[in-house]
Design a protein around this motif. Sequence first.
Motif, PDB file in Angstrom:
ATOM      1  N   VAL A 192       0.830  -1.157  -0.019  1.00  0.00           N
ATOM      2  CA  VAL A 192       0.001   0.030  -0.032  1.00  0.00           C
ATOM      3  C   VAL A 192       0.808   1.164  -0.074  1.00  0.00           C
ATOM      4  O   VAL A 192       1.799   1.369   0.752  1.00  0.00           O
ATOM      5  CB  VAL A 192      -1.010  -0.033   1.219  1.00  0.00           C
ATOM      6  N   LYS A 193       0.536   2.174  -0.789  1.00  0.00           N
ATOM      7  CA  LYS A 193       1.484   3.396  -1.102  1.00  0.00           C
ATOM      8  C   LYS A 193       0.745   4.671  -1.146  1.00  0.00           C
ATOM      9  O   LYS A 193      -0.262   4.496  -2.011  1.00  0.00           O
ATOM     10  CB  LYS A 193       2.352   3.188  -2.407  1.00  0.00           C
ATOM     11  N   GLY A 194       1.135   5.587  -0.322  1.00  0.00           N
ATOM     12  CA  GLY A 194       0.480   7.023  -0.378  1.00  0.00           C
ATOM     13  C   GLY A 194       1.247   7.811  -1.128  1.00  0.00           C
ATOM     14  O   GLY A 194       2.429   7.951  -0.758  1.00  0.00           O
ATOM     15  N   VAL A 195       0.846   8.991  -1.750  1.00  0.00           N
ATOM     16  CA  VAL A 195       1.729   9.756  -2.479  1.00  0.00           C
ATOM     17  C   VAL A 195       1.215  11.294  -2.581  1.00  0.00           C
ATOM     18  O   VAL A 195      -0.245  11.351  -2.760  1.00  0.00           O
ATOM     19  CB  VAL A 195       1.973   9.512  -4.146  1.00  0.00           C
ATOM     20  N   VAL A 196       1.778  12.093  -2.116  1.00  0.00           N
ATOM     21  CA  VAL A 196       1.524  13.342  -2.215  1.00  0.00           C
ATOM     22  C   VAL A 196       2.244  14.146  -3.229  1.00  0.00           C
ATOM     23  O   VAL A 196       3.508  14.438  -2.987  1.00  0.00           O
ATOM     24  CB  VAL A 196       1.708  14.164  -0.998  1.00  0.00           C
ATOM     25  N   ASN A 197       1.824  14.624  -4.390  1.00  0.00           N
ATOM     26  CA  ASN A 197       2.438  15.219  -5.305  1.00  0.00           C
ATOM     27  C   ASN A 197       2.312  16.908  -5.274  1.00  0.00           C
ATOM     28  O   ASN A 197       1.403  17.397  -4.668  1.00  0.00           O
ATOM     29  CB  ASN A 197       2.022  14.975  -6.679  1.00  0.00           C
ATOM     30  N   ASN A 198       3.563  17.609  -5.372  1.00  0.00           N
ATOM     31  CA  ASN A 198       3.432  19.120  -5.193  1.00  0.00           C
ATOM     32  C   ASN A 198       3.260  19.368  -3.841  1.00  0.00           C
ATOM     33  O   ASN A 198       2.357  20.048  -3.624  1.00  0.00           O
ATOM     34  CB  ASN A 198       2.420  19.727  -6.297  1.00  0.00           C
ATOM     35  N   LEU A 199       3.850  18.670  -2.979  1.00  0.00           N
ATOM     36  CA  LEU A 199       3.875  18.777  -1.556  1.00  0.00           C
ATOM     37  C   LEU A 199       3.518  20.193  -0.797  1.00  0.00           C
ATOM     38  O   LEU A 199       2.579  20.332  -0.097  1.00  0.00           O
ATOM     39  CB  LEU A 199       4.935  18.091  -0.809  1.00  0.00           C
ATOM     40  N   LEU A 200       4.345  21.198  -1.587  1.00  0.00           N
ATOM     41  CA  LEU A 200       4.124  22.571  -1.080  1.00  0.00           C
ATOM     42  C   LEU A 200       3.178  23.324  -1.566  1.00  0.00           C
ATOM     43  O   LEU A 200       2.973  24.567  -1.344  1.00  0.00           O
ATOM     44  CB  LEU A 200       5.532  23.129  -1.032  1.00  0.00           C
ATOM     45  N   GLY A 201       2.476  22.788  -2.606  1.00  0.00           N
ATOM     46  CA  GLY A 201       1.253  23.614  -3.234  1.00  0.00           C
ATOM     47  C   GLY A 201       1.836  24.573  -4.309  1.00  0.00           C
ATOM     48  O   GLY A 201       1.240  25.803  -4.176  1.00  0.00           O
ATOM     49  N   SER A 202       2.872  24.590  -4.853  1.00  0.00           N
ATOM     50  CA  SER A 202       3.693  25.533  -5.433  1.00  0.00           C
ATOM     51  C   SER A 202       2.610  25.915  -6.704  1.00  0.00           C
ATOM     52  O   SER A 202       2.017  24.907  -7.658  1.00  0.00           O
ATOM     53  CB  SER A 202       5.062  24.783  -6.095  1.00  0.00           C
ATOM     54  N   GLU A 203       2.690  27.252  -7.216  1.00  0.00           N
ATOM     55  CA  GLU A 203       2.045  27.429  -8.371  1.00  0.00           C
ATOM     56  C   GLU A 203       3.158  27.771  -9.337  1.00  0.00           C
ATOM     57  O   GLU A 203       3.655  28.628  -9.235  1.00  0.00           O
ATOM     58  CB  GLU A 203       1.191  28.891  -7.895  1.00  0.00           C
ATOM     59  N   TYR A 204       2.844  27.093 -10.346  1.00  0.00           N
ATOM     60  CA  TYR A 204       4.195  27.326 -11.594  1.00  0.00           C
ATOM     61  C   TYR A 204       3.366  26.704 -12.890  1.00  0.00           C
ATOM     62  O   TYR A 204       2.452  26.212 -13.104  1.00  0.00           O
ATOM     63  CB  TYR A 204       5.289  26.271 -11.122  1.00  0.00           C
ATOM     64  N   VAL A 205       4.216  27.047 -13.862  1.00  0.00           N
ATOM     65  CA  VAL A 205       4.172  26.770 -15.285  1.00  0.00           C
ATOM     66  C   VAL A 205       5.149  26.433 -15.779  1.00  0.00           C
ATOM     67  O   VAL A 205       6.440  26.802 -15.639  1.00  0.00           O
ATOM     68  CB  VAL A 205       3.280  27.957 -16.183  1.00  0.00           C
ATOM     69  N   THR A 206       5.264  25.439 -16.633  1.00  0.00           N
ATOM     70  CA  THR A 206       6.321  24.841 -17.399  1.00  0.00           C
ATOM     71  C   THR A 206       6.358  25.373 -18.926  1.00  0.00           C
ATOM     72  O   THR A 206       7.559  25.391 -19.611  1.00  0.00           O
ATOM     73  CB  THR A 206       6.406  23.411 -17.354  1.00  0.00           C
ATOM     74  N   VAL A 207       5.136  25.863 -19.371  1.00  0.00           N
ATOM     75  CA  VAL A 207       4.797  26.319 -20.780  1.00  0.00           C
ATOM     76  C   VAL A 207       3.919  27.443 -20.601  1.00  0.00           C
ATOM     77  O   VAL A 207       2.977  27.464 -19.729  1.00  0.00           O
ATOM     78  CB  VAL A 207       4.381  25.325 -21.551  1.00  0.00           C
ATOM     79  N   LEU A 208       4.170  28.395 -21.383  1.00  0.00           N
ATOM     80  CA  LEU A 208       3.246  29.855 -21.129  1.00  0.00           C
ATOM     81  C   LEU A 208       1.992  29.520 -21.208  1.00  0.00           C
ATOM     82  O   LEU A 208       1.572  28.820 -22.145  1.00  0.00           O
ATOM     83  CB  LEU A 208       3.893  31.004 -22.454  1.00  0.00           C
ATOM     84  N   SER A 209       1.196  29.971 -20.355  1.00  0.00           N
ATOM     85  CA  SER A 209      -0.381  29.959 -20.290  1.00  0.00           C
ATOM     86  C   SER A 209      -1.020  28.505 -19.934  1.00  0.00           C
ATOM     87  O   SER A 209      -2.014  28.227 -20.269  1.00  0.00           O
ATOM     88  CB  SER A 209      -0.901  30.503 -21.506  1.00  0.00           C
ATOM     89  N   ARG A 210      -0.012  27.733 -19.391  1.00  0.00           N
ATOM     90  CA  ARG A 210      -0.443  26.419 -19.185  1.00  0.00           C
ATOM     91  C   ARG A 210      -0.251  26.101 -17.663  1.00  0.00           C
ATOM     92  O   ARG A 210       0.867  25.564 -17.140  1.00  0.00           O
ATOM     93  CB  ARG A 210       0.419  25.202 -19.968  1.00  0.00           C
ATOM     94  N   PRO A 211      -1.290  26.366 -16.813  1.00  0.00           N
ATOM     95  CA  PRO A 211      -0.904  26.249 -15.398  1.00  0.00           C
ATOM     96  C   PRO A 211      -1.204  24.845 -15.038  1.00  0.00           C
ATOM     97  O   PRO A 211      -1.635  24.152 -15.667  1.00  0.00           O
ATOM     98  CB  PRO A 211      -2.354  27.086 -14.639  1.00  0.00           C
ATOM     99  N   MET A 212      -0.111  24.521 -13.861  1.00  0.00           N
ATOM    100  CA  MET A 212       0.015  23.167 -13.505  1.00  0.00           C
ATOM    101  C   MET A 212      -0.775  22.847 -12.295  1.00  0.00           C
ATOM    102  O   MET A 212      -1.128  23.894 -11.454  1.00  0.00           O
ATOM    103  CB  MET A 212       1.592  22.712 -13.428  1.00  0.00           C
TER     104      MET A 212
END
Length: 677
Positions: free
Chosen positions: A638-658
């Motif tokens: 059994v595995k639990g995962v938390v992605n983007n643990l710190l809740g960062s607001e970012y984009v890797t490509v312009l106008s594409r929010p993650m």
Amino acid sequence: MARYGLLIWILWFASGAFAQEGKVDYELDLEEVPVLAKRPLKHIGIQKTRLDTVVLHESPALSMADVLLQHSTLFVKSYGRATLATAEFRGTSASHTQVTWNGMKINSPMLGTVDFSMIPSYFIDDVSLYHGASSIALTGGGLGGAVELCTKPQDVRGFGLKYVQGIGSFSTYDQFLHLNYGGECWQGATRVVYSTSKNNYRYTNYDKKTDVYEDGVWVDSYHPVERNKSGYFDDFHVLQELYCRTSGGHRFGVAFWQTVSKRGLPFLSVDYKEDTEFTNEQKNNTARAVLSWDYLRERFKWAMRAGYIYSDLAYDYFTKRQETVLSDITHSRSYANTFYGQLEAEYMPSSRWMLSAQASVYRNGVKSSDNSPYHAGDNYDEGRWEFSACLSARWKPTERFAVAACLREEVYGGKGVPPIPALFWDVVLSKRWNIVAKGSIARNYRCPSLDDLYFRPGGNPDLKPEHGFTYDGGIEWRKTGKRYSVQGNATAFDSYIDDWILWVPNTKGFWQPSNVKRVHNYGVELSAGAEYRFPKGVVLHADGNFSWTPSLNYGEQANSNDASYGKQLCYIPLYSAALTPRVAWRNWTLLYKWCYYSERFTTTSNEVSHITGRLKPYYMSDLSLEKRMAFRWLDLSVKGVVNNLLGSEYVTVLSRPMPGRNYEVFLEIRPRWSHKQ
């Protein structure tokens, strides 16, 4: 989802009562056993990174894009999960990264790139990254480098089964099934991955502002919170393998890989249309097959490969004008066929010499059309033959020094490129710490893709191949003790690429490729890993990497207002880094992932006076906790995962929010059948 969650937690708490078979009641210290091995002649001077199987099979939710992002110095340009993700070596473009699967090149003959989001990491057993000049021994065209993906037979006896069920945020479900069988001569395996999600996460839209009025007077404004519109996906992958090994040194194999995908393309954060009025969707159906024969004797090896790739890509973008009337804006259909054959031979006349030869042929055909009223006549139907041959010799005159030379020749559509030479060498500086200094120099070419040449409108049949020189130098080391091991690699590189192909707008109102740039790439790549095993059963492991990759344009200026000269290429970060520590104790594993990318420019002039001129630096953190349980008749995890643990607001490509912080839970089941590995 609640139903699945209850089942998982019941199994979790039941583990204390029933999982006694997996409990460690005592600890036994074993004496250290030295293991000695000689460096393979095939690796002389090669700058190669091999990824561990543990990181490849960490989760069925991961694609190869996710793995490369965290565990390599490659820059992965991603539009989000289940959207286009390409990998770039050393500040080059995605088309300069060549990718092979079981020996067959799988770069799209249309675009020249590979979408790594379409490659489940669970389907890959071995990944090797060849940096810079090191890719020439594998394939041509890798001005930045090459990625080698392999699936291989599992050395097991009897039947095996593994099933993983994943549930995550945004109505995301991942399923993985692996069936395998091994006998004295035959090995077979079936792998299936199915992933689906609404992918409708919320984000703060910093590209829009909503005004607040009181009694008709403006008093304030704020950035609205919106949802990722039209970001759904439905991906199905199946991989079937069958191998036969004979006592005479022959091994025959067949691998078939099918992908069927339907994905909504998320709207930009600057879009004001509603997803009920517009449909933006891509469908992909890709089949790959490779037949192989290997014949291995004491001093020589023969290998033959034959393969086929079929891909059809449908892209629809239309709007609903009335209740039942649709208006096509784009109705694109593309079909690609690739036939492949390869012959390879290796011969070792002595322990100090190795000679090898390789020849391959590809027949690519592409048919592309757009039947919408806005793109009438925008189609092409073209094909070409591609030939490649490589000769290499490796010599190790002493235990501390070795040298290798390669010569590759390639022909595209009846037009050859000048010979592609490469020279490699390495020197053992310390046997105690296994410190080896490496160096290489090579020339390389990449011919334009079929879209570059024939796409309508805009294709340019007069394009010249991209070409350049690459210089590498560095050291690697490894030290292993009774309870610890450390290893690392440091490389400096310098690369010049002429006739860089770039799509730019022309005076007729559409984009067209041309050989407009001379690019200078240079920098440093660092990677390291360490592991320590404590007396009480605790194992601490960590690996990390860092890269500094200036990628500067020194091409001829288009006009007096061209401010791109000497500037960093678009979307290439100057710095990137990643760190992955792992702590294991008995049946528990805690894993933390951290990565960093510096700012990326969105214009060739690197203009930052306006808000869209650059993408801000960002940090990303993921955390997972896994518990393994052993029963008499099966093993569970059994595995639990938390992605983007710190809740960062970012984009890797312009106008594409993650997406912000999100969660996943995985349940893995392995029945215990009688088999030996």
